[in-house]
Enzyme design. Structure first.
Site, mmCIF file in Angstrom:
data_model
loop_
_atom_site.group_PDB
_atom_site.id
_atom_site.type_symbol
_atom_site.label_atom_id
_atom_site.label_comp_id
_atom_site.label_asym_id
_atom_site.label_seq_id
_atom_site.Cartn_x
_atom_site.Cartn_y
_atom_site.Cartn_z
ATOM 1 N N GLU A 238 0.831 -1.206 0.000
ATOM 2 C CA GLU A 238 0.000 0.000 0.000
ATOM 3 C C GLU A 238 0.867 1.258 0.000
ATOM 4 O O GLU A 238 0.469 2.297 -0.540
ATOM 5 C CB GLU A 238 -0.937 -0.006 1.211
ATOM 6 C CG GLU A 238 -2.083 0.988 1.108
ATOM 7 C CD GLU A 238 -3.135 0.787 2.180
ATOM 8 O OE1 GLU A 238 -4.179 0.174 1.892
ATOM 9 O OE2 GLU A 238 -2.901 1.232 3.325
ATOM 10 N N HIS B 157 7.580 -27.291 2.096
ATOM 11 C CA HIS B 157 6.741 -28.366 1.559
ATOM 12 C C HIS B 157 5.609 -27.790 0.713
ATOM 13 O O HIS B 157 4.627 -28.474 0.438
ATOM 14 C CB HIS B 157 6.180 -29.211 2.709
ATOM 15 C CG HIS B 157 7.246 -29.832 3.544
ATOM 16 N ND1 HIS B 157 7.770 -31.079 3.284
ATOM 17 C CD2 HIS B 157 7.912 -29.357 4.626
ATOM 18 C CE1 HIS B 157 8.704 -31.357 4.174
ATOM 19 N NE2 HIS B 157 8.810 -30.329 5.002
ATOM 20 N N LYS C 68 -13.102 2.034 -2.671
ATOM 21 C CA LYS C 68 -14.200 2.372 -1.759
ATOM 22 C C LYS C 68 -15.335 3.063 -2.509
ATOM 23 O O LYS C 68 -16.517 2.776 -2.274
ATOM 24 C CB LYS C 68 -13.691 3.282 -0.638
ATOM 25 C CG LYS C 68 -12.791 2.595 0.374
ATOM 26 C CD LYS C 68 -12.337 3.588 1.431
ATOM 27 C CE LYS C 68 -11.417 2.947 2.443
ATOM 28 N NZ LYS C 68 -10.926 3.923 3.445
#
Length: 529
Positions: free
Chosen positions: A322, A351, A455
């Site tokens: 950000e 793994h 937003k």
């Protein structure tokens, strides 16, 4: 490079913080002295800009704001006496509130003490607190801490259901600077509704961490919440862990917040040095710049070999991505900067994706987070003379060597143990590294226009949904999707219209779809009831 030369390079580039016991090793980054020399003028500029930021300069020009998270751990740095007093007073309020809750001086109506805390927040109001909570969790915390960090109804129900039998002894801390963040507001309203359904007085359980005069502050004052603790407008969400945002939940859990601040202060002092080789944050920024050629061409893989630090990569995703992920630089040129961050923990990841890191596309550099102390309990040997911790250390060292053999660059950050002081220092180290790197690439690390765009798009979608429902309510016959989009004056958003009505239908909101789901354009929509 032969073994002797590599050993010498390790010693030449090793940083050690004597007070904190923290090492930063960038010897396995394959830069040469000429690269460092070329970058030194950029660091001269970056150090000066960081000095100005700490002195109170407008470091976030887009929002015309100072950037003051460094003042939180050393109030003497605050540029005015008023700000210094505010920092000291806020910390004292946090400590006093937590002490009163722990002692039962602030208590629920039906029990001598609170038992649980639900922390509601998103982004910087959640990622930092969750990381710290897991990193420093004790077996028997002062209060059990839970997080609502999304607007997912099932996720909210899961948390509220877990504390259902203890809701009468549960605090709810809502964290939002503006008080208008939809996800946080929704979580608070959902919690409030659950309290109401159980006949509990929500304000007697509610705490706000928010900006002065915000929507949330107004609600808290009007309803008589237990407490309101301030967020400062000069502290951004992703650098707010050592503000009230992170300190309130941590202190309620019983974490030593003064130690966190002390660790951060000690690291801040080390990263304030105007010398590349003796500044650990500058060493990280140098390595990031080299790895991605100053253009973010390689991903940052964070691999902590400690279960308690597993959430560090998620915390860094926001702090790094950000801050650095920007379309334009400070000169308003389009640059598309950023560094992608991912990771989980070692040796689990050996793994999972380490196979690709060693033999696949070399589009990354890796940071190992090493912790020297294995455990607090009694040592147990899984083989004669060998512990589980020896294996963990062996896997880290082996993976580091295996990657180096394939010319995969890596950094190693080593902590002596995981304590409040070490975690505070780790947060401060990366906050400073991000700030310095942002100066190197000339971007504003302290705004987030892309988040604001998202937003707004979400708000527009909710407005379109309300319009669609109203149209359907006033229409007696089923409407084709195309006609519905036209009536909603959104023909260019027909796919969004379709997805809105599909979601409403799936949740039994009165909307019904007729036709073949595999052919969305053929569907007809109606509203029942």
């Amino acid at each position: 490079m032969d073994a002797a030369a590599l050993w010498q390079r390790y010693q030449d580039w090793l940083y050690y913080h004597e007070q904190l016991g923290i090492y930063v090793d960038i010897s396995r980054m394959s830069f040469d002295d000429a690269f460092v020399e070329r970058l030194e003028p950029k660091f001269v500029k970056a150090f000066k800009e960081m000095d100005a930021l700490e002195a109170g300069a407008i470091a976030n020009p887009d929002e015309n704001r100072m950037v003051g998270h460094y003042w939180l751990r050393d109030s003497n740095l605050a540029p005015t006496p008023e700000l210094k007093k505010e920092i000291i007073t806020t910390l004292e309020k946090i400590e006093a509130f937590a002490a009163d809750v722990h002692a039962g001086r602030i208590k629920p109506a039906t029990a001598p003490r609170f038992t649980d805390v639900i922390s509601i927040g998103i982004g910087g109001s959640s990622l930092g607190p969750q990381f710290v909570s897991q990193a420093l969790a004790v077996l028997h915390p002062a209060l059990e801490l839970h997080f609502i960090d999304n607007t997912d109804p099932a996720g909210i129900d899961y948390i509220l259901d877990r504390v259902q039998d203890r809701l009468d002894t549960t605090l709810v801390v809502t964290i939002s600077k503006s008080g208008g963040t939809p996800e946080t507001r929704n979580g608070m309203l959902e919690a409030k509704n659950r309290f109401k359904n159980l006949g509990l007085d929500f304000p007697k359980h509610a705490v706000a961490v928010t900006g002065y005069g915000s929507k949330l502050a107004q609600i808290a004052e009007e309803e008589g919440w237990l407490a309101m603790l301030p967020m400062h407008d000069w502290v951004g969400g992703r650098t707010s862990e050592l503000s009230a945002v992170g300190l309130v939940p941590a202190s309620l859990q019983g974490i030593a917040i003064r130690e966190m601040l002390a660790g951060a202060k000690a690291m801040d002092e080390a990263t304030r040095v105007h010398d590349l080789k003796t500044n650990p944050a500058a060493l990280l920024a140098l390595s990031w710049y080299f790895a991605g050629e100053g253009a973010g061409k390689k991903d940052m893989v964070i691999l902590p070999y400690k279960d308690s630090l597993m959430l560090f990569s998620r915390y860094l995703q926001q702090l790094v991505m950000e801050s650095l992920g920007k379309e334009k630089d400070l000169d308003d040129k389009i640059v598309h900067q950023g560094i992608a961050v991912y990771g989980n923990k070692g040796s689990t990841d050996q793994h999972a994706y380490v196979q690709e890191l060693r033999e696949g596309i070399p589009n990354f550099f890796l940071t190992f987070i090493e912790v020297l102390k294995d455990r607090d309990g009694t040592r147990f040997e899984v083989e004669p003379g060998v512990t589980s911790g020896d294996y963990l250390s062996g896997f880290l060292l082996g993976t580091r060597e295996a990657l180096y053999e394939k010319r995969r660059d890596s950094i190693t950050v080593t902590l002596p143990e995981v304590t409040s002081k070490q975690v505070g220092a780790l947060i401060a180290l990366y906050e400073r590294a991000v700030g310095l790197y942002a100066s190197l690439i000339n971007v504003n690390a302290y705004h987030q226009p892309g988040v604001e765009a998202g937003k707004k798009a979400a708000t527009d979608t909710i407005a379109l949904q309300n319009k669609i429902v109203q149209i359907l309510r006033n229409t007696l016959t089923p409407l084709p999707i195309t006609s519905l989009a036209d009536k909603a004056e959104a023909p260019d958003k027909i796919e969004t219209v379709y997805k809105i009505v599909r979601h409403l239908a799936a949740n039994k909101r009165g909307v019904e779809l007729y036709g073949n789901p595999a052919e969305p354009g053929s569907l007809q929509v109606t509203l029942k009831g």
